[in-house]
Design an enzyme around this catalytic site. Structure first.
Site, mmCIF file in Angstrom:
data_model
loop_
_atom_site.group_PDB
_atom_site.id
_atom_site.type_symbol
_atom_site.label_atom_id
_atom_site.label_comp_id
_atom_site.label_asym_id
_atom_site.label_seq_id
_atom_site.Cartn_x
_atom_site.Cartn_y
_atom_site.Cartn_z
ATOM 1 N N ARG A 1 4.297 -22.369 22.452
ATOM 2 C CA ARG A 1 3.674 -22.014 23.715
ATOM 3 C C ARG A 1 3.223 -23.279 24.440
ATOM 4 O O ARG A 1 2.793 -24.255 23.821
ATOM 5 C CB ARG A 1 2.466 -21.090 23.497
ATOM 6 C CG ARG A 1 2.824 -19.662 23.113
ATOM 7 C CD ARG A 1 3.464 -18.916 24.277
ATOM 8 N NE ARG A 1 3.702 -17.503 23.991
ATOM 9 C CZ ARG A 1 4.843 -17.013 23.529
ATOM 10 N NH1 ARG A 1 5.855 -17.835 23.265
ATOM 11 N NH2 ARG A 1 4.984 -15.713 23.318
ATOM 12 N N HIS B 1 12.300 -22.229 28.809
ATOM 13 C CA HIS B 1 11.839 -21.180 27.893
ATOM 14 C C HIS B 1 13.019 -20.336 27.403
ATOM 15 O O HIS B 1 13.018 -19.103 27.518
ATOM 16 C CB HIS B 1 10.787 -20.303 28.567
ATOM 17 C CG HIS B 1 9.874 -19.632 27.583
ATOM 18 N ND1 HIS B 1 8.551 -19.375 27.854
ATOM 19 C CD2 HIS B 1 10.083 -19.154 26.327
ATOM 20 C CE1 HIS B 1 7.992 -18.770 26.814
ATOM 21 N NE2 HIS B 1 8.912 -18.628 25.867
#
Length: 312
Positions: free
Chosen positions: A227, A275
């Site tokens: 993250r 991502h």
């Protein structure tokens, strides 16, 4: 059996049809605001509070490996999900294989010094460089969960020294395990490559900061697959500029999409992907969800349930 589904970007109709085929006894519908009809299971990603609040659900499935989007809303809206309702995440569903591909390809990229040769190419400079030696190229995996174990397995093939760090000690063959905050410094001290696969919890936010980076060997590399909130980006940029960190491969960021003005875009020692290190594979996710629901209906014990207190 009634199942409600919500995802802001997925092809909802494909999912509805696939779930109906996999669980023919279920009535599956796309959830929309104002839908307060009964449901037994909820499948969601970044669900609105309204979707889950007040429902007597048998379980909720987060449509990804992380559940932080749900848990963060629960902190602000505890009425969103009853404490008795189990919360599940997608434990693998193809994401482990994708993480293996991503991690191995980048580790080899650094090990063979392709980053240095790219910089030489940019200045039309021809100069063979000394090779790195495996015994000096220790790889540390920060976060030893399901995906961390998959990455460790794939790297073992290449005979790199491996170590992992997590809340509790692991017994992975060929991997040196470190556990707890008191062993973090020792873990970091030999990591030529640091691969972050930590869960997103209050304790791990901002963990990759100046203090942590200073404990790495000079010229270390960072691969962030977890993250964006784990990394203090200004501290990473400072470490890159000083040479403390030689290179960073970043798939996740504090703000996504990464703003055009971010200095990370133009830094010569940073590589960015949007991502995509491991995305949910719909067919495998449907198979996992249908299998897990069948086990729950039989009262069997299942894997993948989230400990809300720990955050993973």
């Amino acid at each position: 059996m009634d199942i409600i589904f919500y995802h802001p970007t997925f092809d909802t109709q494909w999912w509805i049809e696939a779930l109906r085929k996999a669980i023919p006894q279920a009535r599956v519908r796309a959830w929309k605001s104002g839908d307060n009809d009964s449901a037994d299971y909820a499948l969601a990603w970044h669900p609105p509070v309204e979707m889950l609040a007040g429902r007597d659900l048998k379980a909720v499935f987060a449509l990804g490996a992380g559940v932080d989007s749900i848990l963060s809303k629960l902190q602000a809206h505890p009425e969103m999900l009853k404490p008795s309702v189990p919360l599940f995440r997608l434990e693998d569903t193809g994401m482990g294989e994708q993480m293996q591909e991503y991690a191995v390809s980048q580790v080899l990229h650094w090990f063979r010094r392709f980053d240095d040769y790219r910089i030489q190419q940019n200045s039309s400079h021809w100069q063979p460089l000394p090779e790195y030696h495996r015994e000096d190229f220790t790889i540390g995996i920060l976060g030893a969960g399901v995906l961390g174990s998959k990455v460790a397995q794939s790297l073992q093939t290449w005979r790199f020294p491996l170590r992992c760090w997590s809340r509790t000690r692991k017994s992975w063959p060929g991997v040196q395990s470190f556990a707890g905050w008191e062993e973090l410094s020792a873990f970091l001290s030999q990591c030529r490559v640091l691969i972050n696969l930590l869960p997103n919890t209050p304790e791990t936010v901002g963990i990759i900061n100046q203090q942590l980076l200073e404990k790495l060997p000079d010229g270390a590399y960072l691969l962030n697959l977890a993250r964006g909130v784990h990394v203090v980006e200004d501290d990473l940029l400072a470490a890159l500029d000083s040479g403390k960190v030689k290179g960073a491969m970043l798939d996740v960021f504090n703000r996504e999409p990464l703003p055009p003005e971010s200095p990370l875009w133009q830094h010569p020692r940073v590589t960015i992907t949007p991502h995509v290190a491991a995305i949910t594979r719909p067919a495998e996710a449907v198979e996992y969800i249908s299998r897990t629901i069948a086990q729950l209906e039989k009262g069997e014990r299942v894997c993948g349930q989230v400990d809300r207190a720990r955050g993973y």
